[in-house]
Design a protein around this motif. Structure first.
Motif, PDB file in Angstrom:
ATOM      1  N   LYS A  31       1.292  19.162 -52.178  1.00 17.30           N
ATOM      2  CA  LYS A  31       1.942  18.287 -51.963  1.00 17.30           C
ATOM      3  C   LYS A  31       2.583  17.614 -50.990  1.00 17.30           C
ATOM      4  CE  LYS A  31       5.169  14.536 -54.159  1.00 17.30           C
ATOM      5  NZ  LYS A  31       6.206  15.138 -54.957  1.00 17.30           N
ATOM      6  N   ALA A  32       3.594  18.523 -50.879  1.00 21.84           N
ATOM      7  CA  ALA A  32       4.465  19.261 -49.136  1.00 21.84           C
ATOM      8  C   ALA A  32       3.454  18.818 -48.240  1.00 21.84           C
ATOM      9  CB  ALA A  32       5.542  19.964 -49.654  1.00 21.84           C
ATOM     10  N   ALA A  33       2.411  19.542 -47.810  1.00 18.50           N
ATOM     11  CA  ALA A  33       1.075  20.188 -46.646  1.00 18.50           C
ATOM     12  C   ALA A  33       1.028  17.632 -46.657  1.00 18.50           C
ATOM     13  CB  ALA A  33       0.796  20.709 -47.327  1.00 18.50           C
ATOM     14  N   VAL A  34       0.339  17.161 -47.737  1.00 23.44           N
ATOM     15  CA  VAL A  34       0.474  16.216 -47.272  1.00 23.44           C
ATOM     16  C   VAL A  34       0.805  15.724 -47.367  1.00 23.44           C
ATOM     17  CG1 VAL A  34      -1.114  14.655 -48.743  1.00 23.44           C
ATOM     18  CG2 VAL A  34      -2.114  16.773 -49.084  1.00 23.44           C
ATOM     19  N   GLU A  35       2.263  15.581 -47.281  1.00 20.44           N
ATOM     20  CA  GLU A  35       3.331  14.307 -47.388  1.00 20.44           C
ATOM     21  C   GLU A  35       3.592  14.533 -45.690  1.00 20.44           C
ATOM     22  OE1 GLU A  35       6.234  15.992 -50.199  1.00 20.44           O
ATOM     23  OE2 GLU A  35       5.720  14.188 -50.847  1.00 20.44           O
ATOM     24  N   ARG A  36       3.608  15.993 -44.923  1.00 22.23           N
ATOM     25  CA  ARG A  36       3.781  16.616 -43.093  1.00 22.23           C
ATOM     26  C   ARG A  36       2.786  15.287 -43.219  1.00 22.23           C
ATOM     27  NH1 ARG A  36       4.589  21.446 -45.805  1.00 22.23           N
ATOM     28  NH2 ARG A  36       3.069  22.392 -45.097  1.00 22.23           N
ATOM     29  N   MET A  78      -4.140   5.325 -41.041  1.00 19.17           N
ATOM     30  CA  MET A  78      -4.574   7.136 -42.203  1.00 19.17           C
ATOM     31  C   MET A  78      -3.336   7.520 -42.132  1.00 19.17           C
ATOM     32  SD  MET A  78      -7.273   8.031 -40.954  1.00 19.17           S
ATOM     33  CE  MET A  78      -7.789   9.626 -41.297  1.00 19.17           C
ATOM     34  N   ALA A  79      -1.649   6.796 -42.332  1.00 18.27           N
ATOM     35  CA  ALA A  79      -0.815   7.634 -42.636  1.00 18.27           C
ATOM     36  C   ALA A  79      -0.777   6.499 -44.720  1.00 18.27           C
ATOM     37  CB  ALA A  79       0.403   6.762 -42.363  1.00 18.27           C
ATOM     38  N   ALA A  80      -1.558   4.686 -44.383  1.00 20.39           N
ATOM     39  CA  ALA A  80      -1.240   4.556 -45.883  1.00 20.39           C
ATOM     40  C   ALA A  80      -2.221   5.451 -46.248  1.00 20.39           C
ATOM     41  CB  ALA A  80      -1.481   3.296 -45.526  1.00 20.39           C
ATOM     42  N   ASN A  81      -3.499   5.944 -46.065  1.00 17.39           N
ATOM     43  CA  ASN A  81      -4.737   6.293 -46.770  1.00 17.39           C
ATOM     44  C   ASN A  81      -4.244   7.893 -47.234  1.00 17.39           C
ATOM     45  OD1 ASN A  81      -6.287   4.803 -45.996  1.00 17.39           O
ATOM     46  ND2 ASN A  81      -7.778   4.999 -44.546  1.00 17.39           N
ATOM     47  N   VAL A  82      -3.136   8.228 -46.321  1.00 18.35           N
ATOM     48  CA  VAL A  82      -2.813   9.435 -46.706  1.00 18.35           C
ATOM     49  C   VAL A  82      -1.666   9.407 -48.236  1.00 18.35           C
ATOM     50  CG1 VAL A  82      -1.593  11.793 -46.218  1.00 18.35           C
ATOM     51  CG2 VAL A  82      -3.015  10.828 -44.568  1.00 18.35           C
ATOM     52  N   GLY A  83      -0.873   8.627 -47.772  1.00 15.23           N
ATOM     53  CA  GLY A  83       0.168   7.776 -49.309  1.00 15.23           C
ATOM     54  C   GLY A  83      -0.441   7.882 -49.824  1.00 15.23           C
ATOM     55  N   THR A  84      -1.784   7.134 -50.592  1.00 12.70           N
ATOM     56  CA  THR A  84      -2.392   7.319 -51.207  1.00 12.70           C
ATOM     57  C   THR A  84      -2.574   8.794 -52.288  1.00 12.70           C
ATOM     58  OG1 THR A  84      -3.618   4.992 -50.859  1.00 12.70           O
ATOM     59  CG2 THR A  84      -4.598   6.813 -52.615  1.00 12.70           C
ATOM     60  N   ILE A  85      -3.329   9.902 -51.122  1.00  6.90           N
ATOM     61  CA  ILE A  85      -3.129  11.388 -51.079  1.00  6.90           C
ATOM     62  C   ILE A  85      -1.860  11.923 -52.058  1.00  6.90           C
ATOM     63  CG2 ILE A  85      -4.073  12.714 -50.361  1.00  6.90           C
ATOM     64  CD1 ILE A  85      -6.314  11.476 -48.471  1.00  6.90           C
ATOM     65  N   VAL A  86      -0.979  11.062 -51.070  1.00  6.16           N
ATOM     66  CA  VAL A  86       0.189  11.359 -51.736  1.00  6.16           C
ATOM     67  C   VAL A  86       0.731  11.399 -53.432  1.00  6.16           C
ATOM     68  CG1 VAL A  86       2.908  11.564 -51.394  1.00  6.16           C
ATOM     69  CG2 VAL A  86       1.848  11.805 -49.299  1.00  6.16           C
TER      70      VAL A  86
END
Length: 130
Positions: A31-36, A78-86
């Motif tokens: 989770k921390a890595a995905v947030e970064r 991409m940041a929004a998509n990664v936000g879903t992953i977070v």
């Protein structure tokens, strides 16, 4: 758990509890890595937007300023998509932590009982595996 099915392997309550705890730790690290990663994409978007705006003020050609704005827009997406992953990683981390606590609650007392019992345990060769 394929290793658990190999001939001669022994699984202990302590090993199960340790693995459950380790899984919770790995989920939190993921989770921390995905947030970064989300932060990096947002930083790239901000940088590209700044460059596009600065180039527009300096009257740089439109294809170049448009390309930078496109990079900014894509980076924000991409940041929004990664936000879903977070968000999903947060759910995974919480579930893993719950799994670890539940495993400890359910099996920890068995490990404690095995460690503190006063009855001699049977020799393993007399225990038949099914």
């Amino acid at each position: 758990m394929g290793a658990a099915k190999t001939a001669g392997s022994v699984i202990t309550f302590a090993a199960v509890i340790a693995r459950a705890g380790a899984y919770a730790i790995r989920a939190a690290r993921t989770k921390a890595a995905v947030e970064r990663l989300q932060t990096r994409f947002q930083d790239r978007a901000d940088s590209a937007r700044y460059l596009s705006d600065a180039m527009t003020l300096l009257e740089v050609d439109e294809p170049t300023t448009t390309a930078y704005m496109e990079v900014a827009t894509l980076s924000e997406a991409m940041a929004a998509n990664v936000g879903t992953i977070v968000s999903n990683a947060d759910g995974l981390s919480n579930a893993a932590e719950g799994l670890s606590k539940e495993t400890q609650a359910q099996h920890g007392r068995m490990a404690d009982a095995n460690r503190t019992h006063s009855v001699q345990m049977a020799d393993r060769r007399f225990i038949k595996r099914s």
